[in-house]
Design a protein around this motif. Structure first.
Motif: not given
Length: 609
Positions: A340, A393-394, A396
């Motif tokens: 990530r 994040y989390p 998109s």
């Protein structure tokens, strides 16, 4: 990344030394059961905590539990939880707690969760002016109208791709500049491509369309180039988004071929569905090393790389190669367990932007507005674009994302739907001439806004915005403080701190979402939207959620959780679990769930034995 709560039940159940008897679970009259009523635990408990309860010789039936044993157990669980949260994260959480205050969620009952019959009362400490209410209403209408025009994508696309992939990359191309006939300007063209597209299938036709666009992304500044004698190689990346929302990454190394006298650079580009900048940067290092000897040495290496297996997260693959003068060599490529932040350069982001400007950009992206970055270098645009997307994040980013937009495609900025694009400074005069709708234009070289909507400071809940700002302003101080464990060392980096600061923002705003995922009669998960929003004590957070919940980012996040057959995993879910454990004693649902889970586990053991 597996969190403690993902361990299977049988791990915990094997630790229970004695069998529950059916009489202790179901028998006895009301007065007996009433006299042995369970005491309240002050916190929620995870499955990992339940394992600890078992190891502490928990009595075989609920009727034999006593206040003293639960008090001791609760103290042990609390100390265990404190130990497993890195100290850096605890310091960040304390900043938010000081700014936010104690009250987070309203007292809820299961009936109120299911019926969403909560009243949207004002909190005691907050009030809104008419102007602020009008601005909020306008934002709500704006995001609703804009998203009606935007395409929606399958939210599980990225996870599905993880299973579908069988190759490390799709294709490898070399892009060179060719002089236009009768002109003193150059056009980028693919001079080498591997593998060749020789099958007339639908997938091949789609690949051909992508290949036509790649040269423009490799040389977005083609019109500015003239032959040069010296040039330091530059690494950057771009992203191609398909009509179905699928994304492919382009990893590029622009370098000057070996030789004498003025010459034009060329770009070596790897196209892959795998978002792993470090792995492909190592591949491009090897490409540049071989290109320095001879271009003929590059292509056998890329062929052997394509034949290598697709690496699982955390695994290493070995690529055997041969280099004249060096003999046989083995190149090790490791795919990170969590990629990530692996391609993210927060250092570049903070070099270009002040904390206050960064938060304004973050707020604009959260509400899915149009954002344009302008910079002098490709690497700056690429690094800053990927870094701000990582802050989400989390969630998109679901819309157009072009870190480096070719000058020939600049008309894209007139698109009425949300986007995040980067433009080289040489395109700025043309940009100012275009009829661009409302957008935030950011000059990364001067840390100022070329154009803005003037409400960027009011988009986020003010107390949480203050916590964000304070934590980021103190980033160097927070990182340099002592740590006591390896987990702290992992967090005590700029990337780790910045990630945790923004994760905490989302934990504070939507960390209670799992309490409102209910089961329907058909066994499907359904999210109780209004109950979720109205359960928040802070009116400013409720107002923020009313707008944010209309975004495709939020819709995709919830849809992903509704469709999952198992619990989501990752750092955010770990922090959410810790957050729910922090909820005050007035929150009854956590204790009820814990006791029900404990009772069900004992019934399961009884049936099994």
């Amino acid at each position: 990344m597996w969190s403690p709560q993902d361990r299977k039940y049988n791990t915990a159940t094997t630790q229970l030394s004695s069998k529950p008897n059916s009489q202790s679970l179901r028998g006895g009259n009301w007065s007996e059961r009433k006299s042995h009523r369970l005491p309240r635990l002050p916190k929620r408990h995870s499955q990992d905590d339940m394992l600890l309860l078992a190891q502490l010789s928990l009595p075989s039936s609920p009727s034999s539990l006593h206040e003293d044993s639960f008090s001791t157990t609760s103290e042990l669980l609390s100390s265990r939880r404190a130990r497993r949260i890195p100290k850096l994260v605890q310091r960040i959480n304390s900043i938010y707690s000081a700014k936010r205050g104690k009250r987070r969620l309203k007292k809820l009952s299961m009936s109120s969760i299911e019926t969403a019959s909560l009243r949207d009362d004002n909190s005691e400490s907050e009030s809104d002016s008419d102007d602020r209410f009008k601005a909020h209403t306008q934002r709500l209408v704006h995001i609703q109208s804009m998203l009606k025009r935007a395409p929606s994508y399958r939210t599980l696309e990225l996870e599905l791709l993880e299973w579908q992939e069988r190759e490390l990359f799709e294709y490898f191309v070399v892009v060179s500049l060719k002089k236009k006939p009768s002109r003193n300007t150059y056009l980028p063209e693919v001079s080498y491509q591997f593998p060749k597209l020789d099958r007339p299938t639908k997938q091949m036709r789609e690949a051909e369309e992508r290949l036509k666009a790649i040269p423009q992304f490799c040389f977005p500044d083609a019109k500015d180039w003239l032959p040069v004698s010296e040039y330091s190689s530059e690494t950057f990346s771009f992203m191609l988004t398909g009509e179905d929302g699928s994304r492919r990454f382009g990893y590029c190394r622009r370098l000057l071929p070996s030789g004498k006298g003025p010459r034009l650079p060329e770009v070596y580009c790897v196209i892959s569905r795998l978002g792993c900048f470090g792995l492909f940067s190592k591949v491009l290092d090897e490409v540049e090393r071989r290109r320095g000897i001879s271009a003929a040495l590059v292509y056998p290496f890329m062929r052997s790389l394509m034949e290598s297996p697709f690496p699982a997260p955390g695994k290493t693959i070995k690529v055997k190669t041969f280099l004249p003068g060096a003999g046989n060599e083995v190149l090790e490529l490791r795919r990170p367990m969590d990629s990530r932040l692996e391609h993210v350069d927060f250092e570049c982001l903070f070099t270009c932007l002040s904390v206050r400007q960064l938060i304004r950009i973050f707020a604009s992206l959260l509400l899915e507005r149009r954002v344009i970055f302008v910079a002098d270098k490709l690497s700056t645009l690429s690094s800053c674009s990927h870094a701000v997307v990582a802050l989400l994040y989390p969630f998109s980013w679901q819309h157009t994302f072009i870190p480096v937009l070719p000058a020939s495609m600049i008309d894209i900025v007139c698109c009425p739907t949300p986007f995040l694009v980067g433009l080289l400074s040489s395109s700025l005069p043309k940009l100012k001439e275009l009829p661009v709708e409302e957008a935030l234009m950011v000059n990364l070289g001067s840390d100022r806004f070329i154009r803005q909507m003037d409400d960027e400071d009011t988009l986020l809940p003010r107390k949480l915005q203050a916590a964000l700002e304070q934590a980021l302003e103190r980033k160097n101080e927070l990182i340099s403080q002592d740590s006591d464990s390896d987990s702290d060392d992992e967090c005590n980096t700029l990337s780790g701190l910045v990630s945790e600061v923004f994760i905490r923002f989302f934990v504070e705003t939507i960390g209670h979402y799992s309490l409102f995922l209910t089961q329907t009669e058909k066994g499907e998960r359904a999210f109780q939207r209004e109950a979720f929003r109205k359960s928040v004590a802070s009116k400013s957070i409720r107002r923020f959620l009313e707008v944010f919940m209309e975004s495709q980012m939020f819709a995709g996040f919830i849809q992903d959780r509704e469709l999952r057959k198992c619990r989501a995993k990752g750092l955010f879910e770990q922090r959410v679990e810790q957050y729910l454990e922090e909820l005050p004693d007035t929150e009854q649902s956590g204790m009820n769930k814990f006791l029900r889970g404990l009772g069900n586990k004992m019934k399961f053991l009884h049936k099994k034995n």
